[in-house]
Design a protein around this motif. Sequence first.
Motif, mmCIF file in Angstrom:
data_model
loop_
_atom_site.group_PDB
_atom_site.id
_atom_site.type_symbol
_atom_site.label_atom_id
_atom_site.label_comp_id
_atom_site.label_asym_id
_atom_site.label_seq_id
_atom_site.Cartn_x
_atom_site.Cartn_y
_atom_site.Cartn_z
ATOM 1 N N ILE A 188 102.352 67.941 -24.680
ATOM 2 C CA ILE A 188 101.432 68.722 -24.172
ATOM 3 C C ILE A 188 100.324 68.011 -23.354
ATOM 4 O O ILE A 188 99.893 67.940 -22.575
ATOM 5 N N TYR A 189 99.706 66.858 -24.163
ATOM 6 C CA TYR A 189 98.728 66.272 -23.807
ATOM 7 C C TYR A 189 99.364 65.206 -22.856
ATOM 8 O O TYR A 189 98.583 64.493 -22.228
ATOM 9 N N LEU A 191 100.998 66.116 -20.129
ATOM 10 C CA LEU A 191 100.692 66.615 -18.929
ATOM 11 C C LEU A 191 99.048 66.508 -18.672
ATOM 12 O O LEU A 191 98.682 66.147 -17.499
ATOM 13 N N VAL A 192 98.157 66.501 -19.671
ATOM 14 C CA VAL A 192 96.841 66.200 -19.481
ATOM 15 C C VAL A 192 96.681 64.825 -18.906
ATOM 16 O O VAL A 192 96.102 64.580 -17.984
ATOM 17 N N VAL A 211 107.767 68.180 -19.189
ATOM 18 C CA VAL A 211 107.117 67.193 -18.837
ATOM 19 C C VAL A 211 107.950 66.383 -17.903
ATOM 20 O O VAL A 211 107.509 65.571 -16.884
ATOM 21 N N ALA A 222 98.954 72.288 -19.252
ATOM 22 C CA ALA A 222 98.862 71.937 -20.559
ATOM 23 C C ALA A 222 98.150 73.110 -21.593
ATOM 24 O O ALA A 222 98.609 73.310 -22.743
#
Length: 302
Positions: free
Chosen positions: A15-16, A18-19, A142, A196
């Motif tokens: 998820i991070y 994507l950040v 991702v 995200a």
Amino acid sequence: MSLFSLLGALEIGLIYGLVALGVFISFRLLRFPDLTVDGSFPLGGAVCATLIAAGWNPFAATLLACAAGACAGLITGWLNVKLKIMDLLASILMMIALYSVNLRIMGRPNVPLITEPTVFTVLQPAAVPDSLFRPLLLVVIVIVAKLLLDWFFATQRGLAIRATGSNPRMARAQGVNTGAMVLLGMAISNALVALAGALFAQTQGGSDASMGIGTIVIGLAAVIVGESILPSRRMVYATLAVVAGAIVYRLFIALALNIDFIGLQAQDLNFVTAVLVTIALVIPMLRKRLAGKNRAKNKGGR
């Protein structure tokens, strides 16, 4: 560290990732210090959770969360490009404003999604446990996001964004509308961060107004760690590096918190992040020094 903890760290790391891709666009490609990330991450979660709780399809809610993040990035870019507010200050103003905006969207400090459908529950096969399916689906998301970015930044418009960040004066001399490129790049960056946030809210069972605190630090840590692991100027490897950096960062955090003799607890997360980023920043400097000493020795030997 148990398999469950490993899968959980991988899930959050993806998820991070994507950040990190979003932060990479603003900080590395546009050279724009964007703190909007701390507001656009919970914005994505707030929009997505509120819509799902209101009965919306989770896929439509996730797409609208991305659109909301893109709007936030556009406004930050507009403050800088049109109103000539310094880039860092423009992003700080937007970050502060988004905290109130997120509370307005949710109508309360948090919105639970424990019993609501999400993109994960809708797609999950009955035979696959959620702890395994969520990381698998996030890997696909991702990879798709990375490949789309690689393709886009090889197009004429993507190259114009890269030129704007590298040398805006030269880009303008070549006929590039640098202001428009800043707006477009900021929109893409914050759309990824909001995506995200939407996925984070769906995996964690709800959205919270304070879930974006420190997001920019985590994104920068992922970028710096990734560039230390895989230093490259080619876009394909650069985007891969920042995603890998996010995963390595979360695995390192999970490992540090699960080793008993170290004695770290959840409140030590920011300290561990600071130490990890410091190490990642020092490693390239040490490499240059060692390379310089080796060259000096080779010249002396001749």
